[in-house]
Design a protein around this motif. Structure first.
Motif, PDB file in Angstrom:
ATOM      1  N   THR A  12     -10.433   6.792  -0.022  1.00 51.63           N
ATOM      2  CA  THR A  12     -10.079   5.085   0.752  1.00 51.63           C
ATOM      3  C   THR A  12      -8.768   4.720  -0.405  1.00 51.63           C
ATOM      4  OG1 THR A  12     -12.309   4.964   1.684  1.00 51.63           O
ATOM      5  CG2 THR A  12     -10.742   2.934   1.138  1.00 51.63           C
ATOM      6  N   ILE A  13      -9.062   4.868  -1.469  1.00 50.85           N
ATOM      7  CA  ILE A  13      -8.097   4.291  -2.526  1.00 50.85           C
ATOM      8  C   ILE A  13      -6.635   4.930  -2.220  1.00 50.85           C
ATOM      9  CG2 ILE A  13      -7.471   4.075  -4.898  1.00 50.85           C
ATOM     10  CD1 ILE A  13     -10.590   3.843  -5.490  1.00 50.85           C
ATOM     11  N   GLN A  14      -6.770   6.365  -2.068  1.00 51.75           N
ATOM     12  CA  GLN A  14      -5.583   7.012  -1.701  1.00 51.75           C
ATOM     13  C   GLN A  14      -4.905   6.555  -0.413  1.00 51.75           C
ATOM     14  OE1 GLN A  14      -7.241  10.920  -2.454  1.00 51.75           O
ATOM     15  NE2 GLN A  14      -6.684  10.893  -4.788  1.00 51.75           N
ATOM     16  N   SER A  15      -5.828   6.363   0.487  1.00 52.88           N
ATOM     17  CA  SER A  15      -5.410   5.980   1.688  1.00 52.88           C
ATOM     18  C   SER A  15      -4.457   4.588   1.510  1.00 52.88           C
ATOM     19  CB  SER A  15      -6.398   6.011   2.695  1.00 52.88           C
ATOM     20  OG  SER A  15      -6.860   7.380   3.004  1.00 52.88           O
ATOM     21  N   LEU A  16      -5.214   3.697   1.054  1.00 50.00           N
ATOM     22  CA  LEU A  16      -4.597   2.365   0.724  1.00 50.00           C
ATOM     23  C   LEU A  16      -3.285   2.529  -0.152  1.00 50.00           C
ATOM     24  CD1 LEU A  16      -7.913   0.435  -0.069  1.00 50.00           C
ATOM     25  CD2 LEU A  16      -6.512   0.095   2.175  1.00 50.00           C
ATOM     26  N   ILE A  17      -3.220   3.219  -0.863  1.00 49.71           N
ATOM     27  CA  ILE A  17      -2.040   3.385  -1.590  1.00 49.71           C
ATOM     28  C   ILE A  17      -0.967   4.082  -0.708  1.00 49.71           C
ATOM     29  CG2 ILE A  17      -0.684   4.975  -3.557  1.00 49.71           C
ATOM     30  CD1 ILE A  17      -3.374   4.849  -4.813  1.00 49.71           C
ATOM     31  N   ARG A  18      -1.211   4.919   0.142  1.00 49.96           N
ATOM     32  CA  ARG A  18      -0.069   5.690   1.112  1.00 49.96           C
ATOM     33  C   ARG A  18       0.382   4.463   1.982  1.00 49.96           C
ATOM     34  NH1 ARG A  18      -3.226  10.007   0.387  1.00 49.96           N
ATOM     35  NH2 ARG A  18      -4.548   9.469   2.135  1.00 49.96           N
ATOM     36  N   ALA A  19      -0.910   3.538   2.471  1.00 51.95           N
ATOM     37  CA  ALA A  19      -0.226   2.185   3.266  1.00 51.95           C
ATOM     38  C   ALA A  19       0.346   1.287   2.693  1.00 51.95           C
ATOM     39  CB  ALA A  19      -1.659   2.073   4.028  1.00 51.95           C
ATOM     40  N   ASP A  20       0.623   1.202   1.169  1.00 54.07           N
ATOM     41  CA  ASP A  20       1.192   0.276   0.601  1.00 54.07           C
ATOM     42  C   ASP A  20       0.313  -1.117   0.489  1.00 54.07           C
ATOM     43  OD1 ASP A  20       2.959  -0.365  -1.482  1.00 54.07           O
ATOM     44  OD2 ASP A  20       4.505  -1.258   0.205  1.00 54.07           O
ATOM     45  N   GLU A  21      -1.142  -0.690   0.292  1.00 49.98           N
ATOM     46  CA  GLU A  21      -2.075  -1.948   0.422  1.00 49.98           C
ATOM     47  C   GLU A  21      -2.876  -1.951  -0.950  1.00 49.98           C
ATOM     48  OE1 GLU A  21      -4.416  -1.783   4.157  1.00 49.98           O
ATOM     49  OE2 GLU A  21      -2.668  -1.647   5.350  1.00 49.98           O
ATOM     50  N   PHE A  22      -2.361  -1.184  -1.704  1.00 48.03           N
ATOM     51  CA  PHE A  22      -3.270  -0.918  -2.972  1.00 48.03           C
ATOM     52  C   PHE A  22      -2.256  -0.789  -4.235  1.00 48.03           C
ATOM     53  CE2 PHE A  22      -6.120   0.609  -6.298  1.00 48.03           C
ATOM     54  CZ  PHE A  22      -7.190  -0.101  -6.016  1.00 48.03           C
ATOM     55  N   PRO A  23      -2.471  -1.268  -5.715  1.00 46.25           N
ATOM     56  CA  PRO A  23      -1.555  -1.047  -6.548  1.00 46.25           C
ATOM     57  C   PRO A  23      -1.402   0.544  -6.802  1.00 46.25           C
ATOM     58  CG  PRO A  23      -3.383  -2.476  -7.148  1.00 46.25           C
ATOM     59  CD  PRO A  23      -3.570  -1.901  -5.976  1.00 46.25           C
ATOM     60  N   LEU A  56      -6.039  -2.005 -15.333  1.00 45.46           N
ATOM     61  CA  LEU A  56      -6.990  -2.861 -14.981  1.00 45.46           C
ATOM     62  C   LEU A  56      -7.033  -4.016 -14.529  1.00 45.46           C
ATOM     63  CD1 LEU A  56     -10.357  -2.863 -14.537  1.00 45.46           C
ATOM     64  CD2 LEU A  56     -10.619  -3.549 -16.896  1.00 45.46           C
ATOM     65  N   ARG A  57      -5.920  -4.767 -15.116  1.00 44.93           N
ATOM     66  CA  ARG A  57      -5.622  -6.176 -14.759  1.00 44.93           C
ATOM     67  C   ARG A  57      -4.966  -6.031 -13.177  1.00 44.93           C
ATOM     68  NH1 ARG A  57      -0.620  -7.538 -15.180  1.00 44.93           N
ATOM     69  NH2 ARG A  57      -0.038  -6.091 -17.049  1.00 44.93           N
ATOM     70  N   GLU A  58      -4.173  -5.133 -12.978  1.00 40.15           N
ATOM     71  CA  GLU A  58      -3.738  -5.092 -11.776  1.00 40.15           C
ATOM     72  C   GLU A  58      -4.834  -4.769 -10.381  1.00 40.15           C
ATOM     73  OE1 GLU A  58       0.789  -3.436 -12.742  1.00 40.15           O
ATOM     74  OE2 GLU A  58      -0.533  -1.933 -12.095  1.00 40.15           O
ATOM     75  N   ILE A  59      -5.718  -3.941 -10.983  1.00 39.04           N
ATOM     76  CA  ILE A  59      -6.830  -3.688 -10.089  1.00 39.04           C
ATOM     77  C   ILE A  59      -7.655  -4.861  -9.876  1.00 39.04           C
ATOM     78  CG2 ILE A  59      -8.931  -2.448  -9.567  1.00 39.04           C
ATOM     79  CD1 ILE A  59      -6.263  -0.876  -9.445  1.00 39.04           C
ATOM     80  N   GLU A  60      -7.889  -5.747 -10.896  1.00 41.98           N
ATOM     81  CA  GLU A  60      -8.589  -6.995 -10.851  1.00 41.98           C
ATOM     82  C   GLU A  60      -7.782  -8.093  -9.878  1.00 41.98           C
ATOM     83  OE1 GLU A  60      -9.092  -7.549 -15.018  1.00 41.98           O
ATOM     84  OE2 GLU A  60     -11.112  -6.913 -14.959  1.00 41.98           O
ATOM     85  N   GLU A  61      -6.585  -8.215 -10.189  1.00 37.98           N
ATOM     86  CA  GLU A  61      -5.634  -9.157  -9.250  1.00 37.98           C
ATOM     87  C   GLU A  61      -5.848  -8.537  -7.830  1.00 37.98           C
ATOM     88  OE1 GLU A  61      -1.981  -8.794 -11.219  1.00 37.98           O
ATOM     89  OE2 GLU A  61      -2.466 -10.015 -12.993  1.00 37.98           O
ATOM     90  N   TRP A  62      -5.707  -7.499  -7.435  1.00 39.12           N
ATOM     91  CA  TRP A  62      -5.788  -6.779  -6.055  1.00 39.12           C
ATOM     92  C   TRP A  62      -7.007  -7.292  -5.616  1.00 39.12           C
ATOM     93  CZ3 TRP A  62      -9.302  -3.551  -3.913  1.00 39.12           C
ATOM     94  CH2 TRP A  62      -9.057  -3.374  -2.554  1.00 39.12           C
ATOM     95  N   ALA A  63      -8.002  -7.059  -6.349  1.00 41.95           N
ATOM     96  CA  ALA A  63      -9.527  -7.377  -5.997  1.00 41.95           C
ATOM     97  C   ALA A  63      -9.423  -8.902  -5.680  1.00 41.95           C
ATOM     98  CB  ALA A  63     -10.480  -7.080  -6.853  1.00 41.95           C
ATOM     99  N   GLU A  64      -9.046  -9.855  -6.342  1.00 41.98           N
ATOM    100  CA  GLU A  64      -9.110 -11.322  -6.355  1.00 41.98           C
ATOM    101  C   GLU A  64      -8.241 -11.627  -4.999  1.00 41.98           C
ATOM    102  OE1 GLU A  64      -8.119 -12.507 -10.193  1.00 41.98           O
ATOM    103  OE2 GLU A  64      -9.984 -12.175 -11.012  1.00 41.98           O
ATOM    104  N   SER A  65      -7.339 -10.942  -4.642  1.00 45.91           N
ATOM    105  CA  SER A  65      -6.396 -11.353  -3.624  1.00 45.91           C
ATOM    106  C   SER A  65      -7.061 -11.119  -2.225  1.00 45.91           C
ATOM    107  CB  SER A  65      -4.999 -10.526  -3.920  1.00 45.91           C
ATOM    108  OG  SER A  65      -5.184  -9.101  -3.310  1.00 45.91           O
ATOM    109  N   ARG A  66      -7.863 -10.051  -2.235  1.00 47.93           N
ATOM    110  CA  ARG A  66      -8.737  -9.954  -1.000  1.00 47.93           C
ATOM    111  C   ARG A  66      -9.443 -11.137  -0.441  1.00 47.93           C
ATOM    112  NH1 ARG A  66      -6.499  -6.137   0.735  1.00 47.93           N
ATOM    113  NH2 ARG A  66      -8.215  -5.706   2.270  1.00 47.93           N
ATOM    114  N   PRO A  67      -9.257 -11.139   0.683  1.00 48.47           N
ATOM    115  CA  PRO A  67     -10.102 -12.097   1.620  1.00 48.47           C
ATOM    116  C   PRO A  67     -11.446 -12.357   1.374  1.00 48.47           C
ATOM    117  CG  PRO A  67      -9.250 -10.676   3.139  1.00 48.47           C
ATOM    118  CD  PRO A  67      -8.785 -10.258   1.935  1.00 48.47           C
ATOM    119  N   VAL A  68     -12.028 -13.560   1.335  1.00 47.54           N
ATOM    120  CA  VAL A  68     -13.443 -13.693   1.095  1.00 47.54           C
ATOM    121  C   VAL A  68     -14.145 -13.548   2.296  1.00 47.54           C
ATOM    122  CG1 VAL A  68     -15.203 -15.317   0.711  1.00 47.54           C
ATOM    123  CG2 VAL A  68     -13.260 -15.307  -0.709  1.00 47.54           C
ATOM    124  N   SER A  69     -15.343 -12.749   2.598  1.00 46.01           N
ATOM    125  CA  SER A  69     -15.737 -12.392   3.666  1.00 46.01           C
ATOM    126  C   SER A  69     -16.780 -13.398   4.214  1.00 46.01           C
ATOM    127  CB  SER A  69     -16.602 -10.936   3.580  1.00 46.01           C
ATOM    128  OG  SER A  69     -17.473 -10.644   4.676  1.00 46.01           O
TER     129      SER A  69
END
Length: 86
Positions: free
Chosen positions: A17-28, A42-55
């Motif tokens: 899933t991570i690799q698919s998100l990278i190919r779709a330019d939706e993941f660092p 790790l900081r970039e992964i945390e920033e990406w996670a914090e940018s995700r919408p709240v469910s």
């Protein structure tokens, strides 16, 4: 810097899933740690996670630790001779 396996653990997403998100330019994108090694900050992964919408949806009841019926999931762990004699 963390590798793909650690990114998967941190995010709860599978490696595919991570690799698919990278190919779709939706993941660092990973950074080159060396000529043959890619990792993420790790900081970039945390920033990406914090940018995700709240469910606003709760997880379905069958995703609890106990499984679908609330009973603990069986673990197919082979018994050792020591465990049998304790």
């Amino acid at each position: 810097m963390i590798d793909l396996e650690a990114v998967s653990e941190v995010t709860g997403l599978s490696e595919s899933t991570i690799q698919s998100l990278i190919r779709a330019d939706e993941f660092p994108k990973p950074r080159k740690a060396s000529a043959r090694r890619s990792c993420w900050l790790l900081r970039e992964i945390e920033e990406w996670a914090e940018s995700r919408p709240v469910s606003d949806l709760l997880p379905p009841p069958n995703t609890a630790i106990g499984g679908r019926n609330g009973k603990p999931k069986s673990r197919n762990v082979p018994m050792t001779q020591d465990a049998l004699t304790d």
